[in-house]
Scaffold this motif. Sequence first.
Motif, PDB file in Angstrom:
ATOM      1  N   LEU A 151       0.821  -1.207   0.000  1.00 55.43           N
ATOM      2  CA  LEU A 151       0.000   0.000   0.000  1.00 55.43           C
ATOM      3  C   LEU A 151       0.856   1.259   0.000  1.00 55.43           C
ATOM      4  O   LEU A 151       0.585   2.212  -0.735  1.00 55.43           O
ATOM      5  CB  LEU A 151      -0.914   0.013   1.225  1.00 55.43           C
ATOM      6  N   ILE A 152       1.890   1.279   0.819  1.00 55.27           N
ATOM      7  CA  ILE A 152       2.761   2.448   0.901  1.00 55.27           C
ATOM      8  C   ILE A 152       3.504   2.677  -0.413  1.00 55.27           C
ATOM      9  O   ILE A 152       3.573   3.799  -0.927  1.00 55.27           O
ATOM     10  CB  ILE A 152       3.737   2.298   2.087  1.00 55.27           C
ATOM     11  N   VAL A 153       4.038   1.618  -0.979  1.00 58.45           N
ATOM     12  CA  VAL A 153       4.764   1.732  -2.249  1.00 58.45           C
ATOM     13  C   VAL A 153       3.821   2.167  -3.366  1.00 58.45           C
ATOM     14  O   VAL A 153       4.164   3.011  -4.201  1.00 58.45           O
ATOM     15  CB  VAL A 153       5.468   0.396  -2.584  1.00 58.45           C
ATOM     16  N   LEU A 154       2.618   1.615  -3.379  1.00 55.81           N
ATOM     17  CA  LEU A 154       1.632   1.980  -4.393  1.00 55.81           C
ATOM     18  C   LEU A 154       1.260   3.456  -4.283  1.00 55.81           C
ATOM     19  O   LEU A 154       1.135   4.146  -5.303  1.00 55.81           O
ATOM     20  CB  LEU A 154       0.397   1.096  -4.240  1.00 55.81           C
ATOM     21  N   ALA A 155       1.133   3.960  -3.070  1.00 55.86           N
ATOM     22  CA  ALA A 155       0.820   5.378  -2.880  1.00 55.86           C
ATOM     23  C   ALA A 155       1.954   6.258  -3.403  1.00 55.86           C
ATOM     24  O   ALA A 155       1.699   7.254  -4.095  1.00 55.86           O
ATOM     25  CB  ALA A 155       0.562   5.658  -1.403  1.00 55.86           C
ATOM     26  N   PHE A 156       3.194   5.904  -3.084  1.00 56.63           N
ATOM     27  CA  PHE A 156       4.327   6.690  -3.575  1.00 56.63           C
ATOM     28  C   PHE A 156       4.430   6.655  -5.097  1.00 56.63           C
ATOM     29  O   PHE A 156       4.738   7.670  -5.726  1.00 56.63           O
ATOM     30  CB  PHE A 156       5.634   6.221  -2.945  1.00 56.63           C
ATOM     31  N   ILE A 157       4.180   5.518  -5.693  1.00 52.17           N
ATOM     32  CA  ILE A 157       4.235   5.419  -7.156  1.00 52.17           C
ATOM     33  C   ILE A 157       3.163   6.287  -7.794  1.00 52.17           C
ATOM     34  O   ILE A 157       3.435   7.010  -8.763  1.00 52.17           O
ATOM     35  CB  ILE A 157       4.109   3.951  -7.600  1.00 52.17           C
ATOM     36  N   CYS A 158       1.948   6.236  -7.267  1.00 49.63           N
ATOM     37  CA  CYS A 158       0.862   7.045  -7.828  1.00 49.63           C
ATOM     38  C   CYS A 158       1.151   8.538  -7.695  1.00 49.63           C
ATOM     39  O   CYS A 158       0.953   9.296  -8.646  1.00 49.63           O
ATOM     40  CB  CYS A 158      -0.455   6.694  -7.148  1.00 49.63           C
TER      41      CYS A 158
ATOM     42  N   LEU B 233      -6.743  -0.722  -0.546  1.00 52.55           N
ATOM     43  CA  LEU B 233      -7.067  -0.732   0.878  1.00 52.55           C
ATOM     44  C   LEU B 233      -8.206  -1.704   1.190  1.00 52.55           C
ATOM     45  O   LEU B 233      -8.177  -2.392   2.212  1.00 52.55           O
ATOM     46  CB  LEU B 233      -7.431   0.675   1.341  1.00 52.55           C
ATOM     47  N   LEU B 234      -9.179  -1.790   0.305  1.00 52.06           N
ATOM     48  CA  LEU B 234     -10.268  -2.753   0.502  1.00 52.06           C
ATOM     49  C   LEU B 234      -9.756  -4.187   0.471  1.00 52.06           C
ATOM     50  O   LEU B 234     -10.150  -5.022   1.299  1.00 52.06           O
ATOM     51  CB  LEU B 234     -11.356  -2.556  -0.554  1.00 52.06           C
ATOM     52  N   ILE B 235      -8.884  -4.480  -0.462  1.00 55.38           N
ATOM     53  CA  ILE B 235      -8.333  -5.834  -0.566  1.00 55.38           C
ATOM     54  C   ILE B 235      -7.490  -6.159   0.667  1.00 55.38           C
ATOM     55  O   ILE B 235      -7.607  -7.237   1.250  1.00 55.38           O
ATOM     56  CB  ILE B 235      -7.513  -5.971  -1.862  1.00 55.38           C
TER      57      ILE B 235
END
Length: 93
Positions: free
Chosen positions: A13-20, A68-70
């Motif tokens: 989740l953290i990595v995905l947020a930074f990438i986005c 986040l849901l997953i």
Amino acid sequence: MKNKSAFWQIMLLIVLAFICIAMTLVIAFLVGSVEVSMFDFSNLNIANMIPVFIFGGLATAFIMIIALLITSRSLFYKVKAFLEETNEENTKK
């Protein structure tokens, strides 16, 4: 689906947020500098960047909500299994 640890799901989740967020910023700077030479930040066209920030923010929010849901679903089942196991141990005593 494999049973992944909670730590790796939160890290995802953290990595995905930074990438986005990074992709939104990079695209906004590229769009903002279309009329001038690349990476000339003194002449950024802010009017070109606003729609990118809006759509990038919406896309980031949508992606993070799905992830986040997953993650929360799998974490809920792990906590549920832990509490059931603890409850069974307490009733045996």
